[in-house]
Design a protein around this motif. Structure first.
Motif, mmCIF file in Angstrom:
data_model
loop_
_atom_site.group_PDB
_atom_site.id
_atom_site.type_symbol
_atom_site.label_atom_id
_atom_site.label_comp_id
_atom_site.label_asym_id
_atom_site.label_seq_id
_atom_site.Cartn_x
_atom_site.Cartn_y
_atom_site.Cartn_z
ATOM 1 N N ARG A 9 0.845 -1.657 -0.051
ATOM 2 C CA ARG A 9 -0.261 0.112 -0.336
ATOM 3 C C ARG A 9 1.072 1.332 0.171
ATOM 4 N NH1 ARG A 9 -5.434 -0.423 1.604
ATOM 5 N NH2 ARG A 9 -5.852 -3.029 2.221
ATOM 6 N N VAL A 10 0.478 2.220 -0.583
ATOM 7 C CA VAL A 10 1.005 3.480 -0.957
ATOM 8 C C VAL A 10 0.214 4.900 -0.404
ATOM 9 C CG1 VAL A 10 2.986 5.512 -2.135
ATOM 10 C CG2 VAL A 10 2.931 2.622 -2.297
ATOM 11 N N GLU A 11 -0.123 5.490 0.557
ATOM 12 C CA GLU A 11 -0.172 6.294 1.037
ATOM 13 C C GLU A 11 -0.791 7.376 -0.292
ATOM 14 O OE1 GLU A 11 -0.021 10.949 3.553
ATOM 15 O OE2 GLU A 11 1.057 9.542 3.333
ATOM 16 N N GLY A 12 -2.168 7.319 -0.815
ATOM 17 C CA GLY A 12 -2.818 7.906 -1.600
ATOM 18 C C GLY A 12 -2.597 7.302 -2.847
ATOM 19 N N HIS A 13 -2.293 6.199 -3.266
ATOM 20 C CA HIS A 13 -2.565 5.243 -4.122
ATOM 21 C C HIS A 13 -2.723 3.844 -4.059
ATOM 22 C CE1 HIS A 13 -0.355 8.494 -6.753
ATOM 23 N NE2 HIS A 13 0.305 9.004 -4.782
ATOM 24 N N GLY A 14 -4.155 3.769 -2.519
ATOM 25 C CA GLY A 14 -4.148 2.197 -2.926
ATOM 26 C C GLY A 14 -3.090 1.477 -3.029
ATOM 27 N N LYS A 15 -3.796 -0.552 -3.569
ATOM 28 C CA LYS A 15 -2.939 -0.890 -2.789
ATOM 29 C C LYS A 15 -2.419 -2.292 -4.627
ATOM 30 C CE LYS A 15 -6.946 -4.237 -2.146
ATOM 31 N NZ LYS A 15 -7.293 -4.828 -1.353
ATOM 32 N N ALA A 16 -1.510 -2.700 -4.099
ATOM 33 C CA ALA A 16 -1.154 -3.403 -5.571
ATOM 34 C C ALA A 16 -0.528 -4.578 -4.722
ATOM 35 C CB ALA A 16 0.005 -2.712 -6.288
ATOM 36 N N THR A 17 -0.475 -6.408 -5.465
ATOM 37 C CA THR A 17 -0.113 -7.858 -5.173
ATOM 38 C C THR A 17 0.930 -7.774 -5.892
ATOM 39 O OG1 THR A 17 -1.665 -8.395 -6.383
ATOM 40 C CG2 THR A 17 -2.834 -7.911 -3.824
ATOM 41 N N GLY A 18 1.816 -9.348 -5.742
ATOM 42 C CA GLY A 18 1.980 -9.673 -6.075
ATOM 43 C C GLY A 18 2.667 -10.920 -5.723
#
Length: 240
Positions: free
Chosen positions: A204-213
């Motif tokens: 998670r990055v503040e203000g940029h949502g989330k991504a998975t790997g």
């Protein structure tokens, strides 16, 4: 699969020439080329597949590539060598080498797997590539594996003049440059057998949502998640 015993022997001989090794135990190479989908078919029970071999091949490949890097870049520190290493032993790199030697057309697949494009599937090519390296090691020792790996991986080593920056570092530097909190990583799940786990991680990055790997270790899964986030925010360039 091949049309018959003669055709199959010819195919194996062609592959052996590309690998630079004539197998004493042909069953090792056959097993390395056999997808698990074939072992479950009627008449195929007990047939060796590449699943156990890929576990060993991953370690053999790692040792040879680490030695190559140690000799090729004598001035680099551990961190730089580690970044090069991660790039060279990732599944995409193994699949690329496997594709270059035409490994896909030698794979032994069930009809359904072959019909769905299995011979060109990067994941299958990476698995079989690792298994073939293990077969070389078991049949001819480390020298046999090295005779294939070193020339096959040398072009990939030469491509990276500078050590690739890992995705986690690139994402952290981007977040700091934007005045944001550091990226936060969390383990979502762990699947698969103990000898071949698969980790899924979320960043998670503040203000940029989330991504998975996902990856074979938490570290590689974090790198994959970071790379996905970099792509999402348009700060790409780094790879997992």
């Amino acid at each position: 699969m091949s049309a018959g015993p003669g055709s199959e022997a010819s195919d194996l001989a062609e592959l052996e020439a590309r690998l630079g090794h004539e197998f004493r135990d042909k069953t090792l190479l056959t097993a390395a080329l056999t997808h698990p989908s074939l072992a479950g078919l009627k008449g195929g029970r007990g047939l060796g597949t590449y699943e156990r071999l890929e576990f060993l091949g991953d370690r053999v490949l790692g040792l040879i590539v680490a030695e190559m890097l140690y000799r090729t870049f004598p001035q680099e520190d551990e961190g730089a060598l580690a970044r090069r290493f991660a790039e060279l032993v990732r599944r995409e790199s193994i699949a690329r080498v496997s594709g270059a030697i035409g490994l896909g057309r030698h794979l032994r697949l069930a009809a359904g797997e072959a019909g769905s494009g299995g011979r060109d599937n990067p994941a299958l090519l990476a698995d079989a590539g690792e298994a073939v390296i293990a077969a070389l090691y078991l049949d001819g020792g480390l020298d046999a594996a090295r005779r294939f790996v070193e020339p096959a991986w040398r072009p990939l080593v030469a491509e990276e003049i500078k050590p690739p920056q890992d995705a986690k570092t690139a994402l952290q530097e981007w977040a700091q440059g934007q005045g944001l909190a550091l990226p936060a990583y969390a383990l979502i799940s762990t699947e698969g057998p103990a000898h071949e786990p698969r980790f899924e991680v979320e960043v998670r990055v503040e203000g940029h949502g989330k991504a998975t790997g996902s990856g074979k270790s938490k570290r590689t899964a974090e790198q994959a998640a970071a790379a996905a986030m970099l792509t999402r925010i348009g700060a790409g360039g780094s790879r997992p």
